[in-house]
Write a protein that holds these residues in place. Sequence first.
Motif, short mmCIF file in Angstrom:
data_model
loop_
_atom_site.label_atom_id
_atom_site.label_comp_id
_atom_site.label_asym_id
_atom_site.label_seq_id
_atom_site.Cartn_x
_atom_site.Cartn_y
_atom_site.Cartn_z
N ARG A 182 62.04 36.46 -11.56
CA ARG A 182 62.24 35.30 -12.44
C ARG A 182 61.27 35.33 -13.63
O ARG A 182 61.67 35.04 -14.75
CB ARG A 182 62.12 34.01 -11.65
CG ARG A 182 63.22 33.92 -10.58
CD ARG A 182 63.76 32.55 -10.35
NE ARG A 182 64.73 32.51 -9.27
CZ ARG A 182 66.02 32.72 -9.40
NH1 ARG A 182 66.53 33.06 -10.57
NH2 ARG A 182 66.83 32.65 -8.37
N ASP A 183 60.00 35.69 -13.38
CA ASP A 183 59.01 35.76 -14.47
C ASP A 183 59.39 36.79 -15.53
O ASP A 183 59.22 36.55 -16.72
CB ASP A 183 57.62 36.10 -13.93
CG ASP A 183 56.99 34.96 -13.15
OD1 ASP A 183 57.51 33.82 -13.22
OD2 ASP A 183 55.97 35.21 -12.45
N LYS A 184 59.93 37.93 -15.08
CA LYS A 184 60.28 39.00 -16.01
C LYS A 184 61.74 38.94 -16.48
O LYS A 184 62.19 39.79 -17.23
CB LYS A 184 59.99 40.37 -15.37
CG LYS A 184 58.48 40.60 -15.20
CD LYS A 184 58.13 42.03 -14.96
CE LYS A 184 58.15 42.77 -16.27
NZ LYS A 184 57.71 44.15 -16.20
N LYS A 185 62.47 37.94 -15.95
CA LYS A 185 63.89 37.77 -16.30
C LYS A 185 64.70 39.05 -16.05
O LYS A 185 65.47 39.51 -16.88
CB LYS A 185 64.03 37.31 -17.74
CG LYS A 185 63.42 35.94 -18.00
CD LYS A 185 63.51 35.53 -19.44
CE LYS A 185 62.99 34.16 -19.75
NZ LYS A 185 61.87 33.64 -19.04
N LEU A 186 64.52 39.58 -14.85
CA LEU A 186 65.21 40.82 -14.47
C LEU A 186 66.58 40.50 -13.91
O LEU A 186 66.80 39.42 -13.34
CB LEU A 186 64.38 41.58 -13.43
CG LEU A 186 62.96 41.92 -13.85
CD1 LEU A 186 62.20 42.55 -12.70
CD2 LEU A 186 62.96 42.86 -15.05
N TYR A 187 67.50 41.42 -14.06
CA TYR A 187 68.87 41.33 -13.53
C TYR A 187 69.69 40.20 -14.17
O TYR A 187 70.73 39.83 -13.65
CB TYR A 187 68.89 41.15 -12.01
CG TYR A 187 68.16 42.23 -11.25
CD1 TYR A 187 68.63 43.54 -11.24
CD2 TYR A 187 67.01 41.94 -10.54
CE1 TYR A 187 67.96 44.54 -10.54
CE2 TYR A 187 66.34 42.92 -9.83
CZ TYR A 187 66.82 44.22 -9.83
OH TYR A 187 66.16 45.19 -9.14
N ILE A 188 69.23 39.64 -15.27
CA ILE A 188 69.95 38.52 -15.89
C ILE A 188 70.69 39.00 -17.13
O ILE A 188 70.27 39.83 -17.86
CB ILE A 188 68.96 37.39 -16.26
CG1 ILE A 188 68.32 36.87 -14.96
CG2 ILE A 188 69.68 36.27 -16.99
CD1 ILE A 188 67.19 35.90 -15.17
#
Length: 188
Positions: A182-188
């Motif tokens: 969530r912090d790195k906004k991965l897989y979004i």
Amino acid sequence: MKIGLFFGSFNPIHIGHMIIANVMQDQTDLDEVWFVVSPQNPFKARKTLLHEFDRLKMVELAIADHFFFKASDVEFHMPKPSYTIDTLTLLSEKFPGHEFRLIVGCDNLQHFHKWKNHEQILEHFGLYVYPRPGADPTFEHPNVRFVSAPIMDISATFVRSALQAGKSVKYLLPEKVEGYIRDKKLYI
């Protein structure tokens, strides 16, 4: 020391991986389980694969509190795609006092004969096999050990889809891994 090698993309590591690793270490003769993060699996498409350093970091976060678990980036320094036999050979040379066993899901047995030098893997290292949904465990070899474990039907594909759809992944991921994603906004 007897080490179980749990290879995977870990894209991302999820609670199913953690449960299987824990059962393997706790209920067999394995002293440790090493999570070998594969930069590129020769049988998987690269398009959905997160950068290897992010995947390694997530493994490190997931196992930080587990004394008998280690994260390995050994394949990051090898030619790509990496093959299991080459990694096993390298680790055996680097750690001559360790015995290595390969941890695989039962579903891998169907295509195991297609793996590079699969006979050498069986003869020199052996397999610790955990159950997978719908997989047939008929495979006989003296160096193959079937381990009773919960049948996990959690996939990284499901987790990625849930993240992309903005759905909850609570209980599917270790808490620190979910925070990192969530912090790195991965897989979004």
